[in-house]
Scaffold this motif. Structure first.
Motif, PDB file in Angstrom:
ATOM      1  N   ASP A  27       3.053  12.398  32.855  1.00 32.62           N
ATOM      2  CA  ASP A  27       3.136  12.694  34.281  1.00 32.62           C
ATOM      3  C   ASP A  27       3.500  14.156  34.417  1.00 32.62           C
ATOM      4  OD1 ASP A  27       5.275  11.558  37.005  1.00 32.62           O
ATOM      5  OD2 ASP A  27       3.524  12.865  36.926  1.00 32.62           O
ATOM      6  N   LYS A  28       2.542  14.984  34.807  1.00 35.52           N
ATOM      7  CA  LYS A  28       2.771  16.424  34.831  1.00 35.52           C
ATOM      8  C   LYS A  28       3.723  16.849  35.935  1.00 35.52           C
ATOM      9  CE  LYS A  28      -1.666  17.386  32.672  1.00 35.52           C
ATOM     10  NZ  LYS A  28      -2.986  18.019  32.776  1.00 35.52           N
ATOM     11  N   SER A  29       4.040  15.909  36.840  1.00 32.04           N
ATOM     12  CA  SER A  29       4.968  16.242  37.910  1.00 32.04           C
ATOM     13  C   SER A  29       6.362  15.687  37.659  1.00 32.04           C
ATOM     14  CB  SER A  29       4.450  15.682  39.249  1.00 32.04           C
ATOM     15  OG  SER A  29       3.190  16.198  39.549  1.00 32.04           O
ATOM     16  N   ASN A 377       5.595   8.225  42.274  1.00 32.05           N
ATOM     17  CA  ASN A 377       6.201   8.897  43.417  1.00 32.05           C
ATOM     18  C   ASN A 377       6.248  10.407  43.268  1.00 32.05           C
ATOM     19  OD1 ASN A 377       6.809   6.700  45.236  1.00 32.05           O
ATOM     20  ND2 ASN A 377       8.248   5.992  43.673  1.00 32.05           N
ATOM     21  N   ASN A 378       6.167  10.901  42.044  1.00 31.26           N
ATOM     22  CA  ASN A 378       6.005  12.348  41.878  1.00 31.26           C
ATOM     23  C   ASN A 378       4.688  12.802  42.514  1.00 31.26           C
ATOM     24  OD1 ASN A 378       8.303  13.414  40.341  1.00 31.26           O
ATOM     25  ND2 ASN A 378       7.642  11.989  38.761  1.00 31.26           N
ATOM     26  N   ARG A 389       9.169  16.292  49.556  1.00 34.27           N
ATOM     27  CA  ARG A 389       9.797  15.031  49.208  1.00 34.27           C
ATOM     28  C   ARG A 389       9.444  14.793  47.747  1.00 34.27           C
ATOM     29  NH1 ARG A 389       8.945  11.012  54.488  1.00 34.27           N
ATOM     30  NH2 ARG A 389       9.688  12.532  56.041  1.00 34.27           N
ATOM     31  N   TRP A 390      10.321  14.130  47.023  1.00 33.82           N
ATOM     32  CA  TRP A 390      10.103  14.024  45.589  1.00 33.82           C
ATOM     33  C   TRP A 390      10.654  12.703  45.064  1.00 33.82           C
ATOM     34  CZ3 TRP A 390      13.456  17.034  48.216  1.00 33.82           C
ATOM     35  CH2 TRP A 390      14.821  16.903  47.920  1.00 33.82           C
ATOM     36  N   ASN A 391      10.255  12.403  43.830  1.00 33.43           N
ATOM     37  CA  ASN A 391      10.578  11.121  43.213  1.00 33.43           C
ATOM     38  C   ASN A 391      12.073  10.824  43.268  1.00 33.43           C
ATOM     39  OD1 ASN A 391      10.061   8.761  41.503  1.00 33.43           O
ATOM     40  ND2 ASN A 391      11.176   9.920  39.940  1.00 33.43           N
ATOM     41  N   ALA A 392      12.399   9.669  43.809  1.00 32.96           N
ATOM     42  CA  ALA A 392      13.790   9.244  43.890  1.00 32.96           C
ATOM     43  C   ALA A 392      14.135   8.376  42.686  1.00 32.96           C
ATOM     44  CB  ALA A 392      14.026   8.474  45.184  1.00 32.96           C
ATOM     45  N   THR A 393      15.384   8.407  42.291  1.00 32.21           N
ATOM     46  CA  THR A 393      15.822   7.647  41.117  1.00 32.21           C
ATOM     47  C   THR A 393      16.858   6.598  41.519  1.00 32.21           C
ATOM     48  OG1 THR A 393      17.412   9.419  40.614  1.00 32.21           O
ATOM     49  CG2 THR A 393      15.263   9.473  39.483  1.00 32.21           C
ATOM     50  N   THR A 394      18.085   7.012  41.792  1.00 33.17           N
ATOM     51  CA  THR A 394      19.120   6.025  42.113  1.00 33.17           C
ATOM     52  C   THR A 394      19.347   5.945  43.615  1.00 33.17           C
ATOM     53  OG1 THR A 394      21.111   7.408  42.133  1.00 33.17           O
ATOM     54  CG2 THR A 394      20.242   6.742  39.977  1.00 33.17           C
ATOM     55  N   LEU A 395      20.097   4.919  44.008  1.00 33.81           N
ATOM     56  CA  LEU A 395      20.317   4.650  45.427  1.00 33.81           C
ATOM     57  C   LEU A 395      21.535   5.364  45.991  1.00 33.81           C
ATOM     58  CD1 LEU A 395      19.294   0.905  45.410  1.00 33.81           C
ATOM     59  CD2 LEU A 395      18.199   2.733  46.729  1.00 33.81           C
ATOM     60  N   ILE A 396      22.198   6.200  45.202  1.00 33.58           N
ATOM     61  CA  ILE A 396      23.128   7.193  45.748  1.00 33.58           C
ATOM     62  C   ILE A 396      22.431   8.529  45.577  1.00 33.58           C
ATOM     63  CG2 ILE A 396      25.332   8.377  45.452  1.00 33.58           C
ATOM     64  CD1 ILE A 396      26.629   5.729  44.956  1.00 33.58           C
ATOM     65  N   ILE A 397      22.141   9.174  46.694  1.00 34.90           N
ATOM     66  CA  ILE A 397      21.168  10.265  46.722  1.00 34.90           C
ATOM     67  C   ILE A 397      21.806  11.612  46.394  1.00 34.90           C
ATOM     68  CG2 ILE A 397      19.754   8.989  48.363  1.00 34.90           C
ATOM     69  CD1 ILE A 397      20.854  10.688  50.600  1.00 34.90           C
ATOM     70  N   THR A 410      15.785   5.418  35.123  1.00 35.50           N
ATOM     71  CA  THR A 410      15.162   4.513  36.084  1.00 35.50           C
ATOM     72  C   THR A 410      13.657   4.442  35.817  1.00 35.50           C
ATOM     73  OG1 THR A 410      14.795   6.279  37.693  1.00 35.50           O
ATOM     74  CG2 THR A 410      16.884   5.098  37.833  1.00 35.50           C
ATOM     75  N   PRO A 411      12.998   3.377  36.231  1.00 39.30           N
ATOM     76  CA  PRO A 411      11.548   3.293  36.041  1.00 39.30           C
ATOM     77  C   PRO A 411      10.822   4.455  36.712  1.00 39.30           C
ATOM     78  CG  PRO A 411      12.423   1.135  36.589  1.00 39.30           C
ATOM     79  CD  PRO A 411      13.547   2.118  36.774  1.00 39.30           C
ATOM     80  N   THR A 412       9.967   5.111  35.951  1.00 34.15           N
ATOM     81  CA  THR A 412       9.070   6.121  36.504  1.00 34.15           C
ATOM     82  C   THR A 412       7.647   5.735  36.115  1.00 34.15           C
ATOM     83  OG1 THR A 412       9.428   7.497  34.543  1.00 34.15           O
ATOM     84  CG2 THR A 412      10.758   7.997  36.486  1.00 34.15           C
ATOM     85  N   TYR A 413       6.705   6.360  36.739  1.00 35.75           N
ATOM     86  CA  TYR A 413       5.307   5.929  36.679  1.00 35.75           C
ATOM     87  C   TYR A 413       4.820   5.664  35.254  1.00 35.75           C
ATOM     88  CZ  TYR A 413       0.247   6.108  37.399  1.00 35.75           C
ATOM     89  OH  TYR A 413      -1.095   5.834  37.430  1.00 35.75           O
ATOM     90  N   ASP A 414       4.501   4.416  34.987  1.00 37.33           N
ATOM     91  CA  ASP A 414       3.970   3.995  33.686  1.00 37.33           C
ATOM     92  C   ASP A 414       3.257   2.665  33.886  1.00 37.33           C
ATOM     93  OD1 ASP A 414       3.402   3.223  31.098  1.00 37.33           O
ATOM     94  OD2 ASP A 414       5.349   3.842  30.291  1.00 37.33           O
TER      95      ASP A 414
END
Length: 612
Positions: A27-29, A377-378, A389-397, A410-414
């Motif tokens: 994922d280049k982003s 999301n990237n 706007r950019w890829n979010a990971t956890t629910l505390i921002i 956290t899960p990222t695009y795969d």
């Protein structure tokens, strides 16, 4: 946006669908939230997305403070724009206002009694100090001696108490009264008209007020304590029901901030002059004008110098105007995020709690985890929002830098990982049509609710649907279409059985405590999920022990990991706020940790810089 926007969005969708259809690959982003140090440059550093003409920006490359280091002239003037397609309401008092435009105006002539730190917790550097006893429930507030209302009268403990008496009054017309006020001992009885006094509020002397709360904890000092006074010598002879429409609110508002209101043009503008008696020191500007600017003309107003800055710049207009020659764009992380939520139970209104349904369609966490891995999301942040706007990971921002844990995996695009998880969990394509059945071999259709609004709403929803289809999941829009905002939330809150998953957004405010949306006793817990560990950690994070930041951080680290493990929802995008500021402006900042204050904002020349 330009007239070609729909064509561009269609092209973006095609590109994103191609991404979703691809198997693995890098994922280049994926490093869009790296640690590049921002510089005080004219605007953010940016780049062209590889293989396209899309210009990509990174919020970390924006400064939060103006780079102009010139000296402010003595009697400068400044015009501040509120970007809105409607007039401002004109409820110009913190104790009564309801709209954000009014709050923007009030901030120039009034202020809270307490300053805040980088975590938005009250400090003792403001107009008043606070102290708390060992129980964490009894707070003592001391107003500083040189803090005066614009008419010269001192701000007193009686004024601070009076604000509580007005908001808690049965005849109060406004939106402020709620659970935070009912946390004050005796407030509920006063609000019900059972008593004329609030037993938990005591005026000790002219400058000292004591308030006893039912429950203590760190959330009190990040918004649970009402921080605004109300001048009793101005409002004291009025009926509470008449205050909202009074001249003291609508025409001649009063505060103790750096500027004083001299003229109100209803719905259009407010003119203010320097408050020579301001408690922090003499304000840098002689005059400030705050006025409404339509989104359709905000660019022209900035280019011509008709406004020196605006409260926030429309994101969809930024890309075409990123290199405006006479302004510097400042940026910060917003206190909101978007997410995909899963309906996992129902709200029991009689008992005031969430009831998790172990047989809900989305009950298998492996199904939820696979759906998270399936979306890029990237790419969404880059292609739909140019990186703003950019890829979010956890629910505390990241808006809460002390508590956001960027190291949690956290899960990222795969998509290949998504397919593997689904295979192992038993979601197989039994009939060979490319779509997976459920674990019993029955047809699986996942109903997806998403809101209408804006050019990106439809293609974004379709992107997610196609991404899930690429890993073999049949996801369809509820009712076959996007749902209007109010109807969407009415059905979400009512636990409409048509909803299996939904795309939502959440504004956190300035309190990091996530119990408002995730507590098992919160009606805003829309996924309708909780467990014993969730409730335990949320309670610990709001306990008196959590007044220790390091302890609270440990608790919220555990909670963030718990939500990654259980996935009642997953965040999709973090957001940015952009503010353009004319080159002549000095000492302006968005940084909550900065020592700069509004009274220090100045200009280095008489006329605004205009665009070339």
């Amino acid at each position: 946006m330009k007239k070609t926007s729909k064509w561009l969005l269609a092209l973006m969708l095609v590109l994103l669908l191609a991404l979703a259809a691809c198997g693995g690959g890098d994922d280049k982003s994926s490093d869009s939230s790296n640690n590049n140090e921002g510089e005080n440059n004219k605007t953010a550093e940016n780049n062209k997305d590889e293989g396209s003409d899309t210009e990509i920006f990174n919020i970390e490359d924006f400064s939060m403070t103006t780079s102009n280091t010139g000296e402010a002239i003595e009697d400068g003037t400044l015009t501040y724009g509120i970007v809105s397609d409607t007039v401002f309401e004109g409820t110009l008092n913190y104790n009564f206002y309801s709209g954000a435009p009014d709050a923007e105006i009030i901030g120039w002539f009034d202020e809270p009694l307490f300053d805040t730190d980088a975590n938005y917790a009250f400090t003792n550097e403001g107009a008043a100090t606070w102290d708390v006893d060992e129980t964490g429930t009894v707070y003592t507030f001391q107003i500083k001696d040189n803090v005066n209302w614009h008419d010269g009268k001192p701000v007193t403990a009686e004024d601070y108490a009076y604000a509580h008496y007005v908001i808690g009054h049965p005849d109060y017309v406004g939106i402020r009264y709620g659970s935070d006020f009912e946390n004050i001992v005796g407030m509920a009885e006063y609000h019900a008209g059972e008593t004329d006094t609030i037993s938990g509020i005591e005026v000790i002397d002219e400058k000292t007020l004591q308030i006893t709360y039912k429950e203590g904890g760190p959330s009190l000092i990040t918004g649970g304590i009402w921080p605004y006074a109300l001048p009793k010598h101005v409002f004291g002879e009025m009926e509470v029901a008449d205050m909202l429409e009074s001249d003291a609110v609508r025409k001649e508002p009063i505060g103790f901030g750096p500027y004083k209101v001299t003229q109100v043009v209803p719905g259009e503008s407010v003119t203010l002059e320097r408050n020579e008696d301001y408690w922090r020191g003499t304000p840098a500007l002689e005059q400030v004008t705050v006025k409404v600017v339509s989104p359709s003309v905000v660019v022209q107003a900035l280019e011509k110098g008709e406004v020196d800055m605006v409260d926030s710049f429309p994101t969809d207009q930024f890309v075409d105007n990123a290199h405006m020659s006479n302004v510097e764009f400042l940026g910060q992380v917003d206190n909101a995020y978007t997410y995909i939520g899963f309906k996992l139970g129902k709200w029991n209104a009689d008992e005031g709690k969430v009831e998790v349904d172990p047989n809900a369609k989305m009950a298998d966490v492996n199904l939820r985890r696979a759906m998270w891995y399936a979306v890029d999301n990237n790419a969404v942040g880059d292609q739909f929002y140019n990186g703003l706007r950019w890829n979010a990971t956890t629910l505390i921002i990241p808006f809460f830098p002390e508590y956001h844990n960027s190291e949690i995996e956290t899960p990222t695009y795969d998509p290949e990982e998504a397919k593997r998880i689904l295979d192992e969990a038993g979601y197989l394509d039994v009939d060979g049509d490319g779509i997976r059945e459920d674990k019993e071999g029955n047809e699986l259709t996942i109903n997806f609710a998403s809101m209408s609004g804006g050019d990106t709403a439809e293609p974004l929803a379709q992107y997610y649907i196609q991404s899930w289809k690429a890993v073999g999941l049949n996801v369809e829009l509820v009712d076959g279409r996007l749902i209007e905002f109010n109807a969407f939330y009415d059905r979400l809150e009512a636990d409409d059985p048509a909803y299996d998953i939904y795309q939502g957004a959440w504004g956190t405010g300035t309190d990091v405590n996530p119990a408002g949306i995730f507590g098992g006793n919160s009606p805003a817990n829309y996924p309708r999920w909780t467990n014993e560990e969730n409730d335990k950690l949320l309670a610990e994070g709001a306990s008196m022990k959590a007044m220790d930041v390091e302890y609270r951080k440990e608790v919220y680290d555990q909670w963030q990991q718990l939500m990654v493990d259980n996935i009642p929802m997953f965040p999709t995008l973090y957001r940015s706020v952009l503010v353009p500021v004319n080159e002549r402006v000095v000492n302006y900042t968005l940084d909550p940790a900065s020592e700069l204050r509004r009274y220090q904002i100045g200009v280095t020349q008489e006329e605004p810089v205009v665009a070339e």
